[in-house]
Design a protein around this motif. Sequence first.
Motif, mmCIF file in Angstrom:
data_model
loop_
_atom_site.group_PDB
_atom_site.id
_atom_site.type_symbol
_atom_site.label_atom_id
_atom_site.label_comp_id
_atom_site.label_asym_id
_atom_site.label_seq_id
_atom_site.Cartn_x
_atom_site.Cartn_y
_atom_site.Cartn_z
ATOM 1 N N ALA A 49 -7.952 9.902 -1.271
ATOM 2 C CA ALA A 49 -6.901 10.185 -0.293
ATOM 3 C C ALA A 49 -7.345 9.786 1.110
ATOM 4 C CB ALA A 49 -6.517 11.657 -0.331
ATOM 5 N N PHE A 50 -8.610 10.046 1.464
ATOM 6 C CA PHE A 50 -9.115 9.665 2.782
ATOM 7 C C PHE A 50 -9.133 8.148 2.944
ATOM 8 C CE2 PHE A 50 -12.678 8.397 5.504
ATOM 9 C CZ PHE A 50 -12.243 8.943 6.708
ATOM 10 N N ILE A 51 -9.583 7.447 1.922
ATOM 11 C CA ILE A 51 -9.612 5.979 1.978
ATOM 12 C C ILE A 51 -8.195 5.438 2.138
ATOM 13 C CG2 ILE A 51 -10.112 3.879 0.662
ATOM 14 C CD1 ILE A 51 -12.476 5.455 -0.591
ATOM 15 N N LEU A 52 -7.263 5.975 1.349
ATOM 16 C CA LEU A 52 -5.878 5.517 1.438
ATOM 17 C C LEU A 52 -5.257 5.855 2.785
ATOM 18 C CD1 LEU A 52 -4.472 6.348 -2.102
ATOM 19 C CD2 LEU A 52 -5.204 4.148 -1.193
ATOM 20 N N LEU A 53 -5.645 6.977 3.348
ATOM 21 C CA LEU A 53 -5.133 7.366 4.661
ATOM 22 C C LEU A 53 -5.511 6.316 5.708
ATOM 23 C CD1 LEU A 53 -3.707 9.866 6.000
ATOM 24 C CD2 LEU A 53 -5.994 10.564 6.680
ATOM 25 N N ILE A 74 -11.376 -2.526 6.444
ATOM 26 C CA ILE A 74 -9.962 -2.167 6.293
ATOM 27 C C ILE A 74 -9.081 -3.405 6.422
ATOM 28 C CG2 ILE A 74 -8.071 -0.824 7.312
ATOM 29 C CD1 ILE A 74 -10.079 0.840 5.723
ATOM 30 N N ALA A 75 -9.436 -4.325 7.321
ATOM 31 C CA ALA A 75 -8.656 -5.551 7.493
ATOM 32 C C ALA A 75 -8.688 -6.415 6.239
ATOM 33 C CB ALA A 75 -9.179 -6.337 8.688
ATOM 34 N N TYR A 76 -9.699 -6.236 5.421
ATOM 35 C CA TYR A 76 -9.808 -6.967 4.163
ATOM 36 C C TYR A 76 -8.638 -6.641 3.237
ATOM 37 C CZ TYR A 76 -12.349 -9.087 0.259
ATOM 38 O OH TYR A 76 -12.735 -9.881 -0.774
ATOM 39 N N PHE A 77 -8.047 -5.458 3.408
ATOM 40 C CA PHE A 77 -6.959 -5.023 2.549
ATOM 41 C C PHE A 77 -5.593 -5.306 3.138
ATOM 42 C CE2 PHE A 77 -10.546 -2.490 1.134
ATOM 43 C CZ PHE A 77 -10.500 -2.735 -0.217
ATOM 44 N N GLU A 78 -5.495 -6.273 4.037
ATOM 45 C CA GLU A 78 -4.205 -6.696 4.577
ATOM 46 C C GLU A 78 -3.539 -7.698 3.640
ATOM 47 O OE1 GLU A 78 -2.665 -5.675 7.478
ATOM 48 O OE2 GLU A 78 -4.221 -4.153 7.545
ATOM 49 N N CYS A 80 -1.771 -8.204 -0.225
ATOM 50 C CA CYS A 80 -1.129 -7.428 -1.296
ATOM 51 C C CYS A 80 -1.933 -7.469 -2.603
ATOM 52 C CB CYS A 80 0.292 -7.925 -1.529
ATOM 53 S SG CYS A 80 1.418 -7.518 -0.183
ATOM 54 N N TYR A 81 -2.612 -8.584 -2.883
ATOM 55 C CA TYR A 81 -3.412 -8.669 -4.106
ATOM 56 C C TYR A 81 -4.535 -7.638 -4.092
ATOM 57 C CZ TYR A 81 -1.233 -13.051 -5.562
ATOM 58 O OH TYR A 81 -0.343 -14.000 -5.968
ATOM 59 N N PHE A 82 -5.254 -7.554 -2.975
ATOM 60 C CA PHE A 82 -6.366 -6.614 -2.897
ATOM 61 C C PHE A 82 -5.882 -5.168 -2.952
ATOM 62 C CE2 PHE A 82 -8.428 -10.295 -0.703
ATOM 63 C CZ PHE A 82 -9.340 -10.546 -1.704
ATOM 64 N N ARG A 83 -4.748 -4.908 -2.334
ATOM 65 C CA ARG A 83 -4.204 -3.546 -2.382
ATOM 66 C C ARG A 83 -3.772 -3.187 -3.802
ATOM 67 N NH1 ARG A 83 -1.848 -0.988 2.766
ATOM 68 N NH2 ARG A 83 -3.077 -2.023 4.335
ATOM 69 N N ALA A 84 -3.183 -4.131 -4.507
ATOM 70 C CA ALA A 84 -2.768 -3.866 -5.890
ATOM 71 C C ALA A 84 -3.983 -3.542 -6.756
ATOM 72 C CB ALA A 84 -2.011 -5.066 -6.451
ATOM 73 N N VAL A 85 -5.058 -4.293 -6.585
ATOM 74 C CA VAL A 85 -6.278 -4.047 -7.362
ATOM 75 C C VAL A 85 -6.885 -2.697 -6.983
ATOM 76 C CG1 VAL A 85 -8.633 -4.860 -7.740
ATOM 77 C CG2 VAL A 85 -6.742 -6.473 -7.783
ATOM 78 N N MET A 86 -6.921 -2.404 -5.677
ATOM 79 C CA MET A 86 -7.484 -1.136 -5.215
ATOM 80 C C MET A 86 -6.708 0.037 -5.806
ATOM 81 S SD MET A 86 -7.786 0.344 -1.324
ATOM 82 C CE MET A 86 -6.016 0.368 -1.105
ATOM 83 N N TYR A 87 -5.378 -0.021 -5.737
ATOM 84 C CA TYR A 87 -4.567 1.063 -6.275
ATOM 85 C C TYR A 87 -4.700 1.170 -7.792
ATOM 86 C CZ TYR A 87 -2.109 2.649 -2.148
ATOM 87 O OH TYR A 87 -1.801 3.228 -0.956
ATOM 88 N N LEU A 88 -4.833 0.044 -8.468
ATOM 89 C CA LEU A 88 -5.007 0.072 -9.918
ATOM 90 C C LEU A 88 -6.329 0.742 -10.290
ATOM 91 C CD1 LEU A 88 -3.654 -0.774 -12.535
ATOM 92 C CD2 LEU A 88 -4.895 -2.924 -12.385
ATOM 93 N N ILE A 89 -7.390 0.441 -9.554
ATOM 94 C CA ILE A 89 -8.691 1.076 -9.807
ATOM 95 C C ILE A 89 -8.604 2.581 -9.568
ATOM 96 C CG2 ILE A 89 -11.064 1.264 -8.959
ATOM 97 C CD1 ILE A 89 -10.938 -1.800 -8.496
ATOM 98 N N PHE A 90 -7.956 2.976 -8.465
ATOM 99 C CA PHE A 90 -7.808 4.400 -8.169
ATOM 100 C C PHE A 90 -6.958 5.091 -9.228
ATOM 101 C CE2 PHE A 90 -8.423 3.714 -3.323
ATOM 102 C CZ PHE A 90 -9.789 3.629 -3.506
#
Length: 144
Positions: A49-53, A74-78, A80-90
């Motif tokens: 939750a803190f990371i996502l915040l 954080i700028a690395y996650f600007e 959509c592909y990286f965010r999709a992977v991050m959310y899938l891992i979480f």
Amino acid sequence: MGCFDEIKSRNFSLYGQWLGIASIILLIALGIVGLQSHIVFSIVGWVIAFILLMVEIPLCLKVCPTSPKFDGFIAYFENCYFRAVMYLIFAVVMFLSRLMNTGPLIAAAVCLLLAAISYGAAAVMGQSFASSRILGGTGVDNVV
């Protein structure tokens, strides 16, 4: 641009961001509820939750003092592909909590999975990343 204009924009990265905000709320609240049954997944949920915040609410990066190294991370996650992977891992981590019979965190896992699907759809459709103006982002006005 208001909330309804963002919904009408059909930009899936905005949908992913709002599902991410819902995930943050669920991770914190259900982490408190599940604290008695399994403390490890509750703490993992709070860390997620803190990371996502920090990733989802651009206003936090403007208000909180952060280092340039953290801002670069954080700028690395600007994207959509990286965010999709991050959310899938979480989401997978939170689904693993179900194996330990910590029931309430499954709702947060489903919300994380829906956010991953939204970001994945935005990436596949070639939509530019946009963040909600309500949360301190650029909105869809600046997206070309």
